[in-house]
Structures are given as C-alpha cells and as structure tokens.
Motif scaffolding. Sequence first.
Motif, PDB file in Angstrom:
ATOM      1  N   ALA A 157       0.809  -1.220   0.000  1.00 56.56           N
ATOM      2  CA  ALA A 157       0.000   0.000   0.000  1.00 56.56           C
ATOM      3  C   ALA A 157       0.843   1.271   0.000  1.00 56.56           C
ATOM      4  CB  ALA A 157      -0.939  -0.001   1.206  1.00 56.56           C
ATOM      5  N   ALA A 158       2.144   1.150   0.301  1.00 55.91           N
ATOM      6  CA  ALA A 158       3.020   2.322   0.332  1.00 55.91           C
ATOM      7  C   ALA A 158       3.544   2.699  -1.049  1.00 55.91           C
ATOM      8  CB  ALA A 158       4.200   2.061   1.270  1.00 55.91           C
ATOM      9  N   LEU A 159       3.287   1.874  -2.054  1.00 53.19           N
ATOM     10  CA  LEU A 159       3.787   2.142  -3.397  1.00 53.19           C
ATOM     11  C   LEU A 159       3.078   3.336  -4.023  1.00 53.19           C
ATOM     12  CD1 LEU A 159       3.923  -1.519  -4.771  1.00 53.19           C
ATOM     13  CD2 LEU A 159       5.888  -0.087  -4.189  1.00 53.19           C
ATOM     14  N   ASP A 160       3.811   4.054  -4.863  1.00 49.38           N
ATOM     15  CA  ASP A 160       3.208   5.141  -5.637  1.00 49.38           C
ATOM     16  C   ASP A 160       2.485   4.610  -6.867  1.00 49.38           C
ATOM     17  OD1 ASP A 160       4.184   7.349  -4.023  1.00 49.38           O
ATOM     18  OD2 ASP A 160       6.160   6.834  -4.794  1.00 49.38           O
ATOM     19  N   ALA A 161       2.948   3.485  -7.398  1.00 47.64           N
ATOM     20  CA  ALA A 161       2.305   2.873  -8.563  1.00 47.64           C
ATOM     21  C   ALA A 161       2.821   1.452  -8.738  1.00 47.64           C
ATOM     22  CB  ALA A 161       2.565   3.686  -9.831  1.00 47.64           C
ATOM     23  N   ILE A 162       2.005   0.644  -9.381  1.00 46.61           N
ATOM     24  CA  ILE A 162       2.382  -0.703  -9.806  1.00 46.61           C
ATOM     25  C   ILE A 162       2.507  -0.658 -11.319  1.00 46.61           C
ATOM     26  CG2 ILE A 162       1.669  -3.111  -9.954  1.00 46.61           C
ATOM     27  CD1 ILE A 162       0.031  -2.573  -7.336  1.00 46.61           C
ATOM     28  N   VAL A 163       3.701  -0.928 -11.815  1.00 43.50           N
ATOM     29  CA  VAL A 163       4.012  -0.800 -13.232  1.00 43.50           C
ATOM     30  C   VAL A 163       4.051  -2.203 -13.840  1.00 43.50           C
ATOM     31  CG1 VAL A 163       5.615   0.214 -14.883  1.00 43.50           C
ATOM     32  CG2 VAL A 163       5.484   1.140 -12.547  1.00 43.50           C
ATOM     33  N   PHE A 164       3.359  -2.410 -14.955  1.00 46.08           N
ATOM     34  CA  PHE A 164       3.362  -3.746 -15.557  1.00 46.08           C
ATOM     35  C   PHE A 164       3.405  -3.657 -17.071  1.00 46.08           C
ATOM     36  CE2 PHE A 164      -1.058  -2.568 -15.529  1.00 46.08           C
ATOM     37  CZ  PHE A 164      -1.611  -3.158 -16.652  1.00 46.08           C
ATOM     38  N   GLY A 165       3.996  -4.672 -17.690  1.00 44.39           N
ATOM     39  CA  GLY A 165       4.044  -4.759 -19.141  1.00 44.39           C
ATOM     40  C   GLY A 165       2.712  -5.227 -19.682  1.00 44.39           C
ATOM     41  N   ARG A 166       2.057  -4.365 -20.460  1.00 43.19           N
ATOM     42  CA  ARG A 166       0.697  -4.667 -20.918  1.00 43.19           C
ATOM     43  C   ARG A 166       0.676  -5.372 -22.272  1.00 43.19           C
ATOM     44  NH1 ARG A 166      -2.779  -0.099 -23.813  1.00 43.19           N
ATOM     45  NH2 ARG A 166      -1.225   0.844 -25.179  1.00 43.19           N
ATOM     46  N   GLY A 167       1.813  -5.436 -22.951  1.00 41.12           N
ATOM     47  CA  GLY A 167       1.864  -6.085 -24.241  1.00 41.12           C
ATOM     48  C   GLY A 167       2.338  -5.133 -25.322  1.00 41.12           C
ATOM     49  N   PRO A 168       2.453  -5.643 -26.528  1.00 35.97           N
ATOM     50  CA  PRO A 168       2.103  -6.999 -26.956  1.00 35.97           C
ATOM     51  C   PRO A 168       3.104  -8.046 -26.472  1.00 35.97           C
ATOM     52  CG  PRO A 168       3.090  -5.799 -28.772  1.00 35.97           C
ATOM     53  CD  PRO A 168       2.941  -4.809 -27.657  1.00 35.97           C
ATOM     54  N   GLY A 169       2.712  -9.312 -26.643  1.00 39.75           N
ATOM     55  CA  GLY A 169       3.551 -10.426 -26.233  1.00 39.75           C
ATOM     56  C   GLY A 169       2.722 -11.685 -26.132  1.00 39.75           C
ATOM     57  N   SER A 170       3.230 -12.631 -25.357  1.00 36.48           N
ATOM     58  CA  SER A 170       2.525 -13.889 -25.131  1.00 36.48           C
ATOM     59  C   SER A 170       1.154 -13.640 -24.526  1.00 36.48           C
ATOM     60  CB  SER A 170       3.352 -14.772 -24.182  1.00 36.48           C
ATOM     61  OG  SER A 170       2.556 -15.723 -23.522  1.00 36.48           O
ATOM     62  N   PHE A 171       0.110 -14.224 -25.122  1.00 33.96           N
ATOM     63  CA  PHE A 171      -1.233 -14.023 -24.594  1.00 33.96           C
ATOM     64  C   PHE A 171      -1.323 -14.445 -23.128  1.00 33.96           C
ATOM     65  CE2 PHE A 171      -4.353 -13.699 -28.383  1.00 33.96           C
ATOM     66  CZ  PHE A 171      -3.476 -12.874 -29.054  1.00 33.96           C
ATOM     67  N   THR A 172      -0.787 -15.629 -22.816  1.00 34.67           N
ATOM     68  CA  THR A 172      -0.842 -16.124 -21.439  1.00 34.67           C
ATOM     69  C   THR A 172      -0.063 -15.219 -20.512  1.00 34.67           C
ATOM     70  OG1 THR A 172      -1.080 -18.406 -22.212  1.00 34.67           O
ATOM     71  CG2 THR A 172      -0.340 -18.083 -19.946  1.00 34.67           C
ATOM     72  N   GLY A 173       1.113 -14.777 -20.952  1.00 36.53           N
ATOM     73  CA  GLY A 173       1.922 -13.890 -20.134  1.00 36.53           C
ATOM     74  C   GLY A 173       1.250 -12.567 -19.872  1.00 36.53           C
ATOM     75  N   LEU A 174       0.591 -11.998 -20.884  1.00 38.82           N
ATOM     76  CA  LEU A 174      -0.091 -10.716 -20.700  1.00 38.82           C
ATOM     77  C   LEU A 174      -1.271 -10.854 -19.752  1.00 38.82           C
ATOM     78  CD1 LEU A 174      -0.107  -9.228 -24.320  1.00 38.82           C
ATOM     79  CD2 LEU A 174       1.642  -9.063 -22.539  1.00 38.82           C
ATOM     80  N   ARG A 175      -2.010 -11.942 -19.877  1.00 38.82           N
ATOM     81  CA  ARG A 175      -3.124 -12.153 -18.954  1.00 38.82           C
ATOM     82  C   ARG A 175      -2.623 -12.319 -17.522  1.00 38.82           C
ATOM     83  NH1 ARG A 175      -5.430 -14.965 -23.528  1.00 38.82           N
ATOM     84  NH2 ARG A 175      -4.450 -16.916 -22.902  1.00 38.82           N
ATOM     85  N   THR A 176      -1.478 -13.005 -17.366  1.00 35.58           N
ATOM     86  CA  THR A 176      -0.901 -13.160 -16.028  1.00 35.58           C
ATOM     87  C   THR A 176      -0.536 -11.806 -15.437  1.00 35.58           C
ATOM     88  OG1 THR A 176      -0.021 -15.377 -16.488  1.00 35.58           O
ATOM     89  CG2 THR A 176       1.048 -14.119 -14.738  1.00 35.58           C
ATOM     90  N   ALA A 177       0.174 -10.987 -16.207  1.00 36.91           N
ATOM     91  CA  ALA A 177       0.603  -9.677 -15.705  1.00 36.91           C
ATOM     92  C   ALA A 177      -0.591  -8.805 -15.349  1.00 36.91           C
ATOM     93  CB  ALA A 177       1.489  -8.992 -16.736  1.00 36.91           C
ATOM     94  N   CYS A 178      -1.594  -8.766 -16.222  1.00 40.82           N
ATOM     95  CA  CYS A 178      -2.746  -7.906 -15.974  1.00 40.82           C
ATOM     96  C   CYS A 178      -3.562  -8.389 -14.774  1.00 40.82           C
ATOM     97  CB  CYS A 178      -3.625  -7.830 -17.214  1.00 40.82           C
ATOM     98  SG  CYS A 178      -2.936  -6.780 -18.514  1.00 40.82           S
ATOM     99  N   SER A 179      -3.764  -9.689 -14.663  1.00 39.57           N
ATOM    100  CA  SER A 179      -4.563 -10.194 -13.547  1.00 39.57           C
ATOM    101  C   SER A 179      -3.859  -9.986 -12.218  1.00 39.57           C
ATOM    102  CB  SER A 179      -4.889 -11.682 -13.754  1.00 39.57           C
ATOM    103  OG  SER A 179      -3.708 -12.461 -13.793  1.00 39.57           O
TER     104      SER A 179
END
Length: 238
Positions: A55-77
């Motif tokens: 909760a102390a983070l200013d933001a959560i940064v994640f790779g949204r794609g493009p790329g592996s469909f499974t990998g992108l769903r994992t990162a987003c979820s």
Amino acid sequence: MHKLLAFDTSTEHLSVAVRHGERLFTHSGVGGAQASSTLIPLILQLLADAGLELAALDAIVFGRGPGSFTGLRTACSVAQGLAFGSGVPLLPVDTLLAVAEEARHAFGARQVVAVLDARMDQLYAARYDFEGGGELGALQGNDNEPLLLAPEALQVPAGWSLAGNAFAAYGARLAPAAARHEVLPAATAMLRLAPALLAAGRTVDAAHAWPLYVRDKVAQTTEERAAIKAAAVAISPV
C-alpha cells in the motif's frame, strides 16, 4: 524518489523490480508457464527486501503487451489483484517501449525499431525516437501504433537500430542491414520510464488495466472451423 513495483511476463523471461528511493531490488529468470505461480511470491519477497508494504507504493508498473497471450493475462490479472487490494494506481507500459528504452540505456540507441517475436512467422514492431527528449522522447515522438507483420515486411529507416528478441527466429529475413541489439522488456526499463509516464497521467485504475494483444486471436473457434469447412464444401467443384 518514487516507490515503485514493476514486472513483465510478456516473453519467456520473467522480470520483476522494486525501487525504493535510490535502492533497486531486481529478479529475472524463467517465465512462460511458470510465471503464474511464481510472480506473486517474487513480488512479495522483493517488497520485503525493500522494506515496503504494498500500500506504500506510488504505482504498480506492468508490461501490458504486446507479447505472449498467457503472459499478458498473467501480468494484468496480478496487477489488477494487487491494485484492488491496496488501492495503488496501475501504470501500464507497452512492452515494445520497454524494449526500446533498454536499447537506449544499454547501447545508447536513440532511434529504435523495437521488435518482439510474435510466433506464427510474425513479429510485433513499433518505432521509438528518443532524440532530444530522453525517456520523454519516446512519448512525444512515437507516432506509430504497434504492428503485427511478417519479418520481411519490416522497414527500418537508415541509421535506426533494431532491438528485441526476434533475431534468432528470423535471421537475415529481418532487416539484415540494421544494427541489432538483443534486449528484452525488462522491469528495470519500465522503472526508468515510469516517472515520465506518471507525469503524463498514464495511470489507470484496476478496472481499466487491459492487455494490449495487437493480434486478435491465435486459433479459430469450433463454429468458425465448421463455417470454413462448410464454405469450402460449397465452393468445391462437383
């Protein structure tokens, strides 16, 4: 200094990083099918190493794609789950932008065509121009949406570099005259991009954190296969 978590699972490589002021904590390793089971424990361990609560983070940064469909769903979820539980805003980063930033940082490349292997004899590609603007140069100067195309169809302007992970797969079919930098969309690259993206107002809430697929689908549905078969029968000569 920002307090940030970043991760990418868009390729077969898993990359996680936490920044707490001047301190940086990183992990990189095998991703792919393993990412869904290892990502959250790795995130929690790096946060503990950094002495940070989620909760102390200013933001959560994640790779949204493009790329592996499974990998992108994992990162987003995972990003959505962490954000729903903590109230921390999410910062989606295009994986091709992270590739270009890694080439800029590691090799001094200023004008980059970022490419990632899309399998099925195709690649994802986008141009980024860092000239005159540091990390912001890519935000201000990039006027091309990510493309999905055959290796032979990729056009690289004179003097620009290629960066990404598609070279082993496509060899000389892929702009053989261009300089090449073998890099991946690392979480540390996303952390370097994050301040400019945050300043540009690119955060989203959890409900709007969606993958950027570019390719709409990788397989036909049962109904589509049946329709194609019926059409083929209908036009076959008697």
